[in-house]
Design a protein around this motif. Structure first.
Motif, mmCIF file in Angstrom:
data_model
loop_
_atom_site.group_PDB
_atom_site.id
_atom_site.type_symbol
_atom_site.label_atom_id
_atom_site.label_comp_id
_atom_site.label_asym_id
_atom_site.label_seq_id
_atom_site.Cartn_x
_atom_site.Cartn_y
_atom_site.Cartn_z
ATOM 1 N N PRO A 10 0.803 -1.209 0.000
ATOM 2 C CA PRO A 10 0.000 0.000 0.000
ATOM 3 C C PRO A 10 0.848 1.276 0.000
ATOM 4 O O PRO A 10 0.430 2.308 -0.476
ATOM 5 N N GLU A 11 2.077 1.139 0.528
ATOM 6 C CA GLU A 11 2.936 2.315 0.626
ATOM 7 C C GLU A 11 3.253 2.859 -0.772
ATOM 8 O O GLU A 11 3.473 2.103 -1.704
ATOM 9 N N GLN A 12 3.306 4.164 -0.886
ATOM 10 C CA GLN A 12 3.667 4.816 -2.152
ATOM 11 C C GLN A 12 5.118 4.488 -2.494
ATOM 12 O O GLN A 12 6.004 4.646 -1.659
ATOM 13 N N GLN A 13 5.357 4.006 -3.707
ATOM 14 C CA GLN A 13 6.730 3.683 -4.063
ATOM 15 C C GLN A 13 7.434 4.906 -4.652
ATOM 16 O O GLN A 13 6.917 5.596 -5.515
ATOM 17 N N LYS A 14 8.634 5.167 -4.140
ATOM 18 C CA LYS A 14 9.428 6.302 -4.600
ATOM 19 C C LYS A 14 10.695 5.770 -5.265
ATOM 20 O O LYS A 14 10.990 4.584 -5.186
ATOM 21 N N THR A 15 11.432 6.640 -5.908
ATOM 22 C CA THR A 15 12.682 6.231 -6.539
ATOM 23 C C THR A 15 13.816 7.079 -5.988
ATOM 24 O O THR A 15 13.697 8.296 -5.896
ATOM 25 N N ILE A 16 14.896 6.416 -5.618
ATOM 26 C CA ILE A 16 16.053 7.134 -5.102
ATOM 27 C C ILE A 16 17.257 6.821 -5.989
ATOM 28 O O ILE A 16 17.339 5.731 -6.574
ATOM 29 N N GLU A 17 18.152 7.777 -6.102
ATOM 30 C CA GLU A 17 19.377 7.534 -6.858
ATOM 31 C C GLU A 17 20.460 7.011 -5.922
ATOM 32 O O GLU A 17 20.736 7.627 -4.892
ATOM 33 N N ILE A 18 21.046 5.899 -6.289
ATOM 34 C CA ILE A 18 22.167 5.362 -5.525
ATOM 35 C C ILE A 18 23.415 5.438 -6.402
ATOM 36 O O ILE A 18 23.431 4.893 -7.518
ATOM 37 N N GLU A 19 24.413 6.142 -5.886
ATOM 38 C CA GLU A 19 25.681 6.255 -6.606
ATOM 39 C C GLU A 19 26.652 5.242 -6.007
ATOM 40 O O GLU A 19 26.902 5.261 -4.805
ATOM 41 N N VAL A 20 27.141 4.352 -6.835
ATOM 42 C CA VAL A 20 27.989 3.264 -6.340
ATOM 43 C C VAL A 20 29.391 3.406 -6.903
ATOM 44 O O VAL A 20 29.565 3.633 -8.106
ATOM 45 N N ALA A 34 18.980 4.269 -10.543
ATOM 46 C CA ALA A 34 17.697 4.716 -9.985
ATOM 47 C C ALA A 34 17.000 3.498 -9.398
ATOM 48 O O ALA A 34 16.744 2.515 -10.096
ATOM 49 N N VAL A 35 16.725 3.540 -8.100
ATOM 50 C CA VAL A 35 16.200 2.363 -7.402
ATOM 51 C C VAL A 35 14.855 2.690 -6.754
ATOM 52 O O VAL A 35 14.758 3.614 -5.944
ATOM 53 N N PRO A 36 13.818 1.936 -7.117
ATOM 54 C CA PRO A 36 12.534 2.143 -6.443
ATOM 55 C C PRO A 36 12.633 1.643 -5.000
ATOM 56 O O PRO A 36 13.269 0.620 -4.746
ATOM 57 N N PHE A 37 12.061 2.373 -4.075
ATOM 58 C CA PHE A 37 12.201 1.936 -2.677
ATOM 59 C C PHE A 37 10.974 2.298 -1.859
ATOM 60 O O PHE A 37 10.164 3.137 -2.250
ATOM 61 N N THR A 38 10.850 1.595 -0.732
ATOM 62 C CA THR A 38 9.831 1.919 0.263
ATOM 63 C C THR A 38 10.553 2.337 1.542
ATOM 64 O O THR A 38 11.744 2.081 1.698
ATOM 65 N N ASP A 39 9.812 2.933 2.441
ATOM 66 C CA ASP A 39 10.441 3.538 3.620
ATOM 67 C C ASP A 39 11.129 2.540 4.543
ATOM 68 O O ASP A 39 11.968 2.925 5.350
ATOM 69 N N ASP A 40 10.763 1.278 4.435
ATOM 70 C CA ASP A 40 11.408 0.320 5.338
ATOM 71 C C ASP A 40 12.643 -0.322 4.701
ATOM 72 O O ASP A 40 13.232 -1.232 5.278
#
Lengths: 595, 251
Positions: free
Chosen positions: B2-12, B29-35
């Motif tokens: 149910p949580e809204q999925q967001k995308t964060i940039e991870i630089e490796v 670009a990685v989709p992620f949830t708060d947990d």
């Protein structure tokens, strides 16, 4: 290819492997020991065990009680002679670990303290706060450094056994940092690679727990015994499956449903009392508690969360001071991962796969049917867990049977002539070509992660807490499909140094074989016993037809062949498994009938 | 979910010794949830975006010590560091500082293992005891004297934080010195005199300039800075008492 000549090679550097290595070193310092581990030993999954290790300690306790709890807890599918041997040696082994420096928690007068645990009649669980496995593993690893005859192959990944003249004579490994292969020749081989919980979706296990050693033995014709019995731990973090130790309940924690009701009293575990009573309520065995969760969910009495239904583990009444002292890791897990302060709010939990009761078939001396091959710890089925393991028996098992495996493998290695290096080398080169082929082949289109996720999902669907023939059959079919698709797997990474994608592919192949042994063994056990519960007309235990061990035999390019072996009953005839007030009544009646 | 999925940039920070001259940064670009932890973000990259990314991990619960990385320049366990704490900014992950990189986020930790082996990290019994005699008695206070120092998970964040280790790779360093102290402080142990030689040596405690960053980054509250500095006192004491007793002044 490098060649290393050992007397005993041990695959797996967790608790059982390290204990075995020390046992070999102590039995004869002249023996060369190769200890192979795909991670540095202190990373092994023993590290994550929390609650404690069982061994009779209090004057009010007895070996007979530990025996009865274990055999009853295992729903009588235990090898009773092996259980008897085991319970008699737990405390000495735990004391040995004390002498080696394990920081066991203490009573005020300086003795090792013990706590209550599920399914145990008397407090007999030795603990080091709630990091028992961590402390045991580091104590064993650091102690192992004392022994110059232990040559470690850290971060070496085992890809096969070499078997010649009908006996195990070594292993082939990949050095992860270089991708180079090594043949380790040995007079005997001990497998101590742990369980296979990662074949399921939601599990408490670390990424390394992929059943490697089980699959290797299995492919070489050694049966995997009782693989249908997979333990769901009742109190795990939703989503990740991370473990909240049973010691939470041993220390007095409650399990409540959405109404704040201690629902276990509805499932033959009552009466509910304010303080923990051994073998009752929250201190019932894990299989029963996970099954009770399932029924609560069916009744709509669980709470819906983002990762499925949950109940609450309520520790608030224990107070912050006690929680910080006895359960410090649990406190931090709840705070950091869930944002829950367990002294102020209950922790949402649900069952997750935790432990593989079955494993490589071995006798009471850890010897498999393949001469020269031994196994100890979770990868093995020595016969003490039956259909359901009691919490805190497995850490003791690592020590008791790690030592036995080490001593027996040492004895065997001294009794055999050195192998024929030329022909072992030839075998190892064939292994190298096959394993390299997985990496060098081109044109594959299946992603490793996709296959792995589909496997884990189908195992959860078909072989969960309750099982039906129809869904188990679907799981068996799905595993066939996944094995076929695996032939088309794509390893993008062609490099040699730290090629973990290649290793993941090898692990996935191990997992598919182990998963098949579980699903087929489950489908063919047409009864309910311990952790194997059916809802399709086989709801009862059926001693007439199934008081026997399943044995899954590997069949290349086909489903495993399942047959059965006898169960050793010595002094405890199969009885009714009862807990709570019913259990106490049954025990009084048993005693009266013996009087 | 149910949580809204967001995308964060991870630089490796990537590095493959077989193909790369020097490490370089790559952004996903990685989709992620708060947990989701940073580790889960990195796992997502490996599973779905680039199978060749290499890193160590196992337990996911901050006890096996495998998954240490520099996260936005701070030594951290990636399994207990969460993407939500960086969003919507980009998060940068690199191999632990001060160690040679084997590949991508994997460091070479052989040097640490050798140091651990060198400190005699096992009980050297003060008095021998047989199993039949049962356990050594050790009161809660005696346990307390070393328990904290026994909680080291060998994750090496403290070495990545230690400026002195950055300058001198021979420095025994925070974790190994802490474990040395752990055994010295154990009421069952009588090996302090042997271990003090290493404490006093050139690569021993006096390398430490008491910056204390090691204790700040320690995920298990082991407080290695405290252990090291207690040993400076012990070492000084040992130095003076050596003139009075042949094997030094310890125990």
């Amino acid at each position: 290819m490098e060649i290393f000549k050992a007397d005993v090679v041990i695959v797996g550097g967790g608790g059982a492997g390290l204990r075995a290595a020390i046992a070999v070193a102590e039995s004869d310092p002249a023996l060369r020991i190769a200890l192979v581990s795909k991670v540095y030993p202190m990373r092994s999954h023993t590290v994550a065990a929390e609650g404690g290790a069982a061994g009779v300690k209090l004057p009010s306790d007895s070996l007979d009680y530990h025996f009865s709890d274990t055999v009853g807890g295992g729903d009588w599918l235990c090898e009773q002679d092996v259980v008897e041997y085991f319970v008699a040696r737990c405390s000495a082994e735990l004391t040995q670990l004390e002498h080696w420096g394990c920081p066991w928690s203490r009573t005020a007068d300086g003795q090792v303290n013990v706590r209550a645990f599920g399914g145990m009649k008397i407090e007999r669980t030795w603990f080091a706060a709630d990091k028992t496995g961590f402390h045991m593993l580091h104590t064993l690893f650091q102690t192992s450094i004392k022994y110059p005859s232990i040559k470690r192959f850290d971060e070496h990944f085992c890809v096969d056994l070499v078997v010649e003249e009908g006996r195990a004579q070594g292993v082939v490994t990949i050095e992860i940092a270089s991708g180079e292969f090594t043949l380790i020749e040995a007079g005997s081989v001990i497998i101590a690679t742990g369980g296979a919980g990662r074949v399921f979706r939601e599990n408490t296990n670390g990424g390394v727990v992929t059943g490697d050693g089980m699959a290797l033995a299995y492919r070489h014709g050694v049966p995997l015994r009782d693989m249908e019995f997979v333990q769901y731990h009742p109190t795990c973090m939703p989503g990740t499956g991370l473990l909240f130790t049973e010691a939470c309940r041993g220390e007095g924690g409650f399990l409540v449903n959405k109404d704040g009701y201690r629902y276990l009293q509805d499932y033959g575990l009552g009466p509910a009392e304010p303080t923990p009573r051994n073998k009752a309520m929250e201190l019932g065995p894990r299989d029963r508690l996970s099954q009770a969760f399932w029924y609560e969910q069916q009744k709509g009495r669980t709470i819906e969360g983002p990762h499925g239904s949950v109940v609450y583990l309520d520790l608030r009444h224990l107070g912050e001071a006690k929680l910080r002292e006895r359960l410090p890791q649990i406190y931090e897990l709840a705070e950091q991962y869930l944002g829950v302060d367990p002294a102020k709010a209950p922790i949402p939990v649900r069952p997750a796969v935790h432990y593989t009761m079955g494993g490589i078939l071995v006798d009471g001396l850890c010897s498999s049917p393949l001469p020269g091959l031994y196994a100890a710890g979770e990868c093995s089925s020595v016969g003490i867990h039956g259909a359901n393991r009691l919490g805190s028996n497995s850490l003791s098992e690592l020590l008791v049977f790690g030592k036995v495996a080490g001593e027996e493998a040492a004895r065997f290695a001294k009794s055999v002539a050195p192998g024929n290096t030329a022909s072992l080398h030839k075998q190892a080169q064939a292994v190298e070509q096959r394993v390299l082929g997985l990496k060098t082949k081109t044109g594959g289109s299946e992603r490793i992660a996709t296959l792995r996720k589909e496997m884990a999902q189908t195992m959860e669907d078909g072989c969960g807490i309750y099982r039906l023939a129809e869904t188990m059959q679907k799981t068996c079919d799905k595993l066939d499909e996944l094995k076929a698709r695996f032939r088309n797997v794509n390893v993008e990474d062609k490099s040699s140094v730290w090629n973990t994608e290649w290793l993941l592919a090898i692990e996935l192949e191990y997992q598919l074989d182990v998963a098949q042994s579980m699903a087929h063994s489950a489908l063919q056990r047409r009864e309910s016993r311990g952790a194997h519960q059916r809802l399709d007309g086989f709801e009862q235990r059926d001693d007439a037809n199934f008081l026997k061990h399943s044995q899954a035999h590997y069949v290349a390019d086909g489903p495993p062949r399942i047959d059965y072996g006898p169960v050793k009953i010595t002094k405890s005839p199969p009885g009714t498994r009862a807990y709570g007030a019913a259990g106490e009544k049954a025990e009084r009646e048993r005693k009266a009938s013996h009087a | 979910m149910p949580e809204q999925q967001k995308t964060i940039e991870i630089e490796v920070l990537r590095y493959n010794p077989e193909t790369d001259q020097v490490p370089y940064a790559q952004v996903f670009a990685v989709p992620f949830t708060d947990d989701m932890s940073v580790l889960q973000g990195v796992q997502y990259i490996k599973d779905y975006l680039d199978g060749s990314l290499s890193f160590r991990w196992s337990c996911r619960m901050a006890i096996c010590g495998s998954c240490g990385m520099m996260i936005n320049g701070e030594p951290s366990l990636s399994c207990q560091t969460f993407l939500r704490d960086y969003y919507p900014e980009r998060v940068r992950v690199e191999a632990l500082a001060h160690f040679p990189i084997e590949r991508d986020l994997v460091i070479n930790m052989e040097g640490f293992i050798e140091k651990l082996e060198s400190i005699q990290p096992y009980i050297i019994p003060k008095e021998a005891r047989t199993l039949a005699q049962g356990e050594y008695l050790q009161t809660p206070a005696q346990l307390n004297a070393y328990e904290q120092f026994s909680s080291c998970i060998n994750c090496l964040l403290c070495y990545a934080a230690c400026p002195q280790f950055g300058l001198n790779k021979d420095f025994v360093g925070p974790a190994a010195l802490t474990l040395l102290h752990r055994y010295n402080m154990d009421s069952r142990d009588g090996g302090q005199a042997e271990r003090m030689q290493l404490v006093n040596a050139e690569e021993g405690v006096f390398n430490c300039t008491a910056v204390g960053y090691c204790s700040e980054v320690c995920p298990k509250h082991v407080d290695p800075a405290n252990a090291v500095n207690l040993n400076k006192t012990n070492s000084a004491m040992d130095y003076f008492l050596r003139f009075l007793a042949p094997k030094g002044g310890t125990k």
